[in-house]
Scaffold this motif. Sequence first.
Motif, PDB file in Angstrom:
ATOM      1  N   VAL A 593      50.949  75.287 -41.139  1.00 37.69           N
ATOM      2  CA  VAL A 593      49.936  74.641 -40.306  1.00 37.69           C
ATOM      3  C   VAL A 593      48.648  74.533 -41.107  1.00 37.69           C
ATOM      4  O   VAL A 593      48.139  75.542 -41.624  1.00 37.69           O
ATOM      5  CB  VAL A 593      49.668  75.450 -39.013  1.00 37.69           C
ATOM      6  N   LEU A 594      48.128  73.319 -41.227  1.00 36.45           N
ATOM      7  CA  LEU A 594      46.861  73.100 -41.925  1.00 36.45           C
ATOM      8  C   LEU A 594      45.751  72.980 -40.897  1.00 36.45           C
ATOM      9  O   LEU A 594      45.723  72.043 -40.100  1.00 36.45           O
ATOM     10  CB  LEU A 594      46.938  71.834 -42.777  1.00 36.45           C
ATOM     11  N   VAL A 595      44.836  73.960 -40.883  1.00 36.19           N
ATOM     12  CA  VAL A 595      43.664  73.938 -40.008  1.00 36.19           C
ATOM     13  C   VAL A 595      42.555  73.282 -40.817  1.00 36.19           C
ATOM     14  O   VAL A 595      42.161  73.797 -41.867  1.00 36.19           O
ATOM     15  CB  VAL A 595      43.270  75.358 -39.557  1.00 36.19           C
ATOM     16  N   CYS A 596      42.032  72.154 -40.342  1.00 31.12           N
ATOM     17  CA  CYS A 596      41.215  71.332 -41.226  1.00 31.12           C
ATOM     18  C   CYS A 596      40.170  70.531 -40.458  1.00 31.12           C
ATOM     19  O   CYS A 596      40.169  70.484 -39.229  1.00 31.12           O
ATOM     20  CB  CYS A 596      42.108  70.363 -42.008  1.00 31.12           C
ATOM     21  N   THR A 597      39.287  69.896 -41.210  1.00 32.41           N
ATOM     22  CA  THR A 597      38.336  68.928 -40.667  1.00 32.41           C
ATOM     23  C   THR A 597      38.867  67.535 -41.003  1.00 32.41           C
ATOM     24  O   THR A 597      40.008  67.374 -41.412  1.00 32.41           O
ATOM     25  CB  THR A 597      36.940  69.131 -41.272  1.00 32.41           C
ATOM     26  N   THR A 598      38.019  66.535 -40.872  1.00 36.62           N
ATOM     27  CA  THR A 598      38.456  65.150 -41.123  1.00 36.62           C
ATOM     28  C   THR A 598      38.609  64.847 -42.604  1.00 36.62           C
ATOM     29  O   THR A 598      38.776  63.678 -42.982  1.00 36.62           O
ATOM     30  CB  THR A 598      37.459  64.157 -40.513  1.00 36.62           C
ATOM     31  N   VAL A 599      38.567  65.877 -43.442  1.00 37.88           N
ATOM     32  CA  VAL A 599      38.823  65.653 -44.860  1.00 37.88           C
ATOM     33  C   VAL A 599      40.215  65.059 -45.064  1.00 37.88           C
ATOM     34  O   VAL A 599      40.502  64.415 -46.085  1.00 37.88           O
ATOM     35  CB  VAL A 599      38.669  66.975 -45.655  1.00 37.88           C
ATOM     36  N   ILE A 600      41.111  65.228 -44.071  1.00 38.15           N
ATOM     37  CA  ILE A 600      42.464  64.662 -44.177  1.00 38.15           C
ATOM     38  C   ILE A 600      42.559  63.314 -43.459  1.00 38.15           C
ATOM     39  O   ILE A 600      43.647  62.788 -43.279  1.00 38.15           O
ATOM     40  CB  ILE A 600      43.515  65.635 -43.585  1.00 38.15           C
ATOM     41  N   GLU A 601      41.398  62.747 -43.089  1.00 35.51           N
ATOM     42  CA  GLU A 601      41.400  61.514 -42.284  1.00 35.51           C
ATOM     43  C   GLU A 601      42.117  60.368 -42.968  1.00 35.51           C
ATOM     44  O   GLU A 601      42.813  59.585 -42.333  1.00 35.51           O
ATOM     45  CB  GLU A 601      39.959  61.116 -41.969  1.00 35.51           C
ATOM     46  N   VAL A 602      41.911  60.224 -44.271  1.00 38.38           N
ATOM     47  CA  VAL A 602      42.534  59.100 -44.968  1.00 38.38           C
ATOM     48  C   VAL A 602      43.357  59.596 -46.151  1.00 38.38           C
ATOM     49  O   VAL A 602      42.992  60.550 -46.820  1.00 38.38           O
ATOM     50  CB  VAL A 602      41.478  58.085 -45.477  1.00 38.38           C
ATOM     51  N   GLY A 603      44.473  58.941 -46.359  1.00 38.75           N
ATOM     52  CA  GLY A 603      45.203  59.087 -47.603  1.00 38.75           C
ATOM     53  C   GLY A 603      46.150  60.264 -47.722  1.00 38.75           C
ATOM     54  O   GLY A 603      47.009  60.257 -48.578  1.00 38.75           O
ATOM     55  N   VAL A 604      46.007  61.299 -46.906  1.00 40.51           N
ATOM     56  CA  VAL A 604      46.886  62.451 -47.040  1.00 40.51           C
ATOM     57  C   VAL A 604      48.262  62.101 -46.477  1.00 40.51           C
ATOM     58  O   VAL A 604      48.382  61.704 -45.321  1.00 40.51           O
ATOM     59  CB  VAL A 604      46.288  63.675 -46.307  1.00 40.51           C
ATOM     60  N   ASP A 605      49.280  62.255 -47.299  1.00 36.13           N
ATOM     61  CA  ASP A 605      50.625  61.806 -46.912  1.00 36.13           C
ATOM     62  C   ASP A 605      51.588  62.990 -47.010  1.00 36.13           C
ATOM     63  O   ASP A 605      52.021  63.370 -48.099  1.00 36.13           O
ATOM     64  CB  ASP A 605      51.075  60.672 -47.831  1.00 36.13           C
ATOM     65  N   VAL A 606      51.910  63.583 -45.854  1.00 33.98           N
ATOM     66  CA  VAL A 606      52.877  64.675 -45.784  1.00 33.98           C
ATOM     67  C   VAL A 606      53.916  64.281 -44.736  1.00 33.98           C
ATOM     68  O   VAL A 606      53.733  64.526 -43.539  1.00 33.98           O
ATOM     69  CB  VAL A 606      52.206  66.013 -45.417  1.00 33.98           C
ATOM     70  N   PRO A 607      55.009  63.638 -45.142  1.00 34.59           N
ATOM     71  CA  PRO A 607      55.996  63.125 -44.170  1.00 34.59           C
ATOM     72  C   PRO A 607      56.591  64.188 -43.257  1.00 34.59           C
ATOM     73  O   PRO A 607      57.066  63.876 -42.167  1.00 34.59           O
ATOM     74  CB  PRO A 607      57.068  62.510 -45.073  1.00 34.59           C
ATOM     75  N   ASN A 608      56.543  65.461 -43.682  1.00 40.48           N
ATOM     76  CA  ASN A 608      57.151  66.523 -42.882  1.00 40.48           C
ATOM     77  C   ASN A 608      56.252  66.989 -41.735  1.00 40.48           C
ATOM     78  O   ASN A 608      56.676  67.776 -40.891  1.00 40.48           O
ATOM     79  CB  ASN A 608      57.498  67.718 -43.786  1.00 40.48           C
ATOM     80  N   ALA A 609      54.999  66.523 -41.694  1.00 41.76           N
ATOM     81  CA  ALA A 609      54.081  66.915 -40.611  1.00 41.76           C
ATOM     82  C   ALA A 609      54.363  66.050 -39.382  1.00 41.76           C
ATOM     83  O   ALA A 609      54.296  64.822 -39.453  1.00 41.76           O
ATOM     84  CB  ALA A 609      52.639  66.755 -41.066  1.00 41.76           C
ATOM     85  N   THR A 610      54.653  66.709 -38.259  1.00 37.84           N
ATOM     86  CA  THR A 610      55.047  65.970 -37.055  1.00 37.84           C
ATOM     87  C   THR A 610      54.166  66.228 -35.845  1.00 37.84           C
ATOM     88  O   THR A 610      54.355  65.599 -34.809  1.00 37.84           O
ATOM     89  CB  THR A 610      56.500  66.340 -36.676  1.00 37.84           C
ATOM     90  N   VAL A 611      53.230  67.177 -35.951  1.00 39.51           N
ATOM     91  CA  VAL A 611      52.351  67.482 -34.821  1.00 39.51           C
ATOM     92  C   VAL A 611      50.906  67.515 -35.307  1.00 39.51           C
ATOM     93  O   VAL A 611      50.611  68.044 -36.392  1.00 39.51           O
ATOM     94  CB  VAL A 611      52.687  68.847 -34.171  1.00 39.51           C
ATOM     95  N   MET A 612      50.015  66.947 -34.505  1.00 42.52           N
ATOM     96  CA  MET A 612      48.583  67.074 -34.759  1.00 42.52           C
ATOM     97  C   MET A 612      47.888  67.436 -33.454  1.00 42.52           C
ATOM     98  O   MET A 612      48.106  66.789 -32.426  1.00 42.52           O
ATOM     99  CB  MET A 612      47.983  65.776 -35.310  1.00 42.52           C
ATOM    100  N   LEU A 613      47.076  68.482 -33.498  1.00 45.32           N
ATOM    101  CA  LEU A 613      46.236  68.863 -32.361  1.00 45.32           C
ATOM    102  C   LEU A 613      44.788  68.695 -32.783  1.00 45.32           C
ATOM    103  O   LEU A 613      44.341  69.317 -33.752  1.00 45.32           O
ATOM    104  CB  LEU A 613      46.510  70.312 -31.952  1.00 45.32           C
ATOM    105  N   VAL A 614      44.056  67.836 -32.091  1.00 49.57           N
ATOM    106  CA  VAL A 614      42.640  67.604 -32.390  1.00 49.57           C
ATOM    107  C   VAL A 614      41.812  68.344 -31.338  1.00 49.57           C
ATOM    108  O   VAL A 614      41.828  67.987 -30.160  1.00 49.57           O
ATOM    109  CB  VAL A 614      42.304  66.099 -32.364  1.00 49.57           C
ATOM    110  N   MET A 615      41.108  69.374 -31.761  1.00 47.59           N
ATOM    111  CA  MET A 615      40.242  70.125 -30.854  1.00 47.59           C
ATOM    112  C   MET A 615      38.918  69.378 -30.671  1.00 47.59           C
ATOM    113  O   MET A 615      38.406  68.759 -31.609  1.00 47.59           O
ATOM    114  CB  MET A 615      39.974  71.523 -31.411  1.00 47.59           C
ATOM    115  N   ASP A 616      38.353  69.484 -29.468  1.00 49.76           N
ATOM    116  CA  ASP A 616      37.087  68.798 -29.159  1.00 49.76           C
ATOM    117  C   ASP A 616      37.177  67.331 -29.574  1.00 49.76           C
ATOM    118  O   ASP A 616      36.306  66.798 -30.277  1.00 49.76           O
ATOM    119  CB  ASP A 616      35.904  69.482 -29.859  1.00 49.76           C
TER     120      ASP A 616
END
Length: 744
Positions: A593-616
């Motif tokens: 699980v990657l806990v992150c800010t919007t630094v991953i907003e563009v361009g990050v490509d991890v096909p195995n990631a299937t869930v995203m939870l956006v807090m606030d």
Amino acid sequence: MATLSDRLDFVLGKKAAGPLAEHFGIHTVNDLLRHYPRKYSDEMTTAGENEELEEGVHVTFVDTITGTTTGDMKPQRDKKGRIRKRKWLRVTLGGRGRAVTATFFNADWMIPELVEGTRLILSGEVDYFRGALQLTHPAFLVLESPGGRTIGTKSMKTIVSTSGATGDDLLAAFERDFFPIYPANKKVQTWEIYACVRQVLDVLDPIPEPLPESFLRQHGLITEDEALRAVHTAERSAERDAAIARLTYDEALGLQWALAERRHGELGESGPAVAPRDDGLVAAMRERLPFELTAGQRDVLEVLTAELAATRPMNRMLQGEVGSGKTIVSVMAMLQMVDGGYQCALLAPTEVLAAQHARSIRDVLGPLGMAGQLGGADGATRVALLTGSMSAPQKRAVREEVAGGEAGIVIGTHALLQDAVEFSRLGMVVVDEQHRFGVEQRDRLRSKAPDGVTPHLLVMTATPIPRTVALTHYGDLETSTLRELPRGRQPITTNTIFLKEKPRWLERAWQRIIEEVGAGRQAYIVASRIDESDKDKKDNKNGGPPPITVVELFDRLSGGPLSGLRLGLMHGRLPADEKDAVMGAFRSGEIDVLVCTTVIEVGVDVPNATVMLVMDADRFGISQLHQLRGRIGRGQHPSLCLLATRLPEMSKAGQRLKAVAATLDGFALADLDLEERQEGDVLGHSQSGRAITLRFLSLQKHLDVIVEAREFCTALYERDPGHVGMAALAAPFTDDRVEFLDKA
């Protein structure tokens, strides 16, 4: 007499013109007349006795002073160092039955004049103090004075003098159905602006009409002269409406003429023409592609191929949904230029995205991108990466590769813009995530081409753009759109979690993440800010509790709901090598699980990631949420995006989140985003930092006007590029006070 191009200090004098230039950038007659009223007030005569007035409303009272109070101000030193004692004066108007107070500072000279029994006009913005209505340092004009003197604020006396009113008719100068209220401030008040406008109009020559009479007839428009006078002085609403209709076209036409000048200025230069080859890298790349291009990709490539083969520099924007395949299209275009002996530069906004581009392009090229290496194909090129965090020796080695022409495709961040970076033969510039860069930056990179050559330009964005914005903010570029997603892309389900109404849903979200990880997949959890020092501009705007920080969230989850999983922390303040290490670990599956800010907003490509939870999630814009959501759904499995907020479901923010959850159509969301944003936010900023606003033209409502203006300007520019009247309309968007398209 005066013309639109005359300087105001010649027409009004330096004393009146100086503040207009200093505070509003108004220098010419044209500038002043296009400083349009922000509204028209019908409260310029005595307000009703029981009328409720909103705070901030500009209102004029005509009444008699029924009481006065004076007091001492804090002593101040003058320019010569002498201590001066000043007094303040507060007058009460009570003859109308409702008390209104007005306070004046440095009022020593007013005290003997503004006494009980004086009838006067007071004009200013309404304020309330402990429920009592008051005006602070308003403009005023004495109508009847026990002492017989007529005094007042210069601006109001000027209005009276320009109106020709005298004696008992003084009030008539202010009794109008519509009275213009201008964008103003404490230094230059609306009355002063109006007085200057009246003075200018009194000496203004008839304004030449820049538009053909046939155009006016076709659209039912009044003349330029009639419109610029009526918008400031019209007594009747019908006249005002006609003026606004005409000036709406003026804004559209001025904007499109400025863009036409930019397009033609660049297109007149010499571009590197490279015809496609049957035996080069493009042909070899087509043979090794592991997938079939979509129909949309093939159509766009056909256009790019033709434009790269022409001597006119390409200026094109490629927009498309996240995952629509823009990158492979850009690679094929760059290979065409490399086949012709040119180099290509790809500019990315972040090191994470630049590194990913370099990795993915090397992967897709394979032996075709391994020139000089073991296993490299005949005629191969080389892919170079340059970022700011590289060591000095690493940067030097890459710069030598670029300067020597060994690297055909050069990928980098802002580091590519540095003077030390020299290209051997730059022929094409690709800018990814165009909205992160300004025109000046992309032009600076293009300037690294050989003398006499203007490189082709392709800018890409995964943020869908409404057509009106494409025709205005990006109007110097031709636009191609990829709407079709490649085969195999999995659907993304989006749900909102309203934590106040259904707090247990968050527990279920953590459980869902655990289940996905148990099935061998990965997840993102996104927060809006890094830590407590990273203040959020929306903290007080939405009225909700302050957002959780990514650092706090990481600590809470590590020791709580997700303690059994492998968590990684990622945000923009981490050193570049640490960001690369975390991203690499997540990509390779070492982090669940990657806990992150919007630094991953563009361009990050991890096909195995299937869930995203956006807090606030209410802290993010519509397009930003759509961008974030595009990080999942890139592999074989269906994906889930959860938008969590502590605001009520029926709040404006709650409804916005539900709208995002209801559709995956980024173009529909872009239109919704435009509806919520101010036009100035869309169009960019002036050099002084003020948002550029269109007073009458609406990017939401006037698509037809914008399209007509673009067609008209394109045709006219071909016939008469030096058209004086159109240049005047374009002045607000082209002079040295405005970098219209700079959205960095």
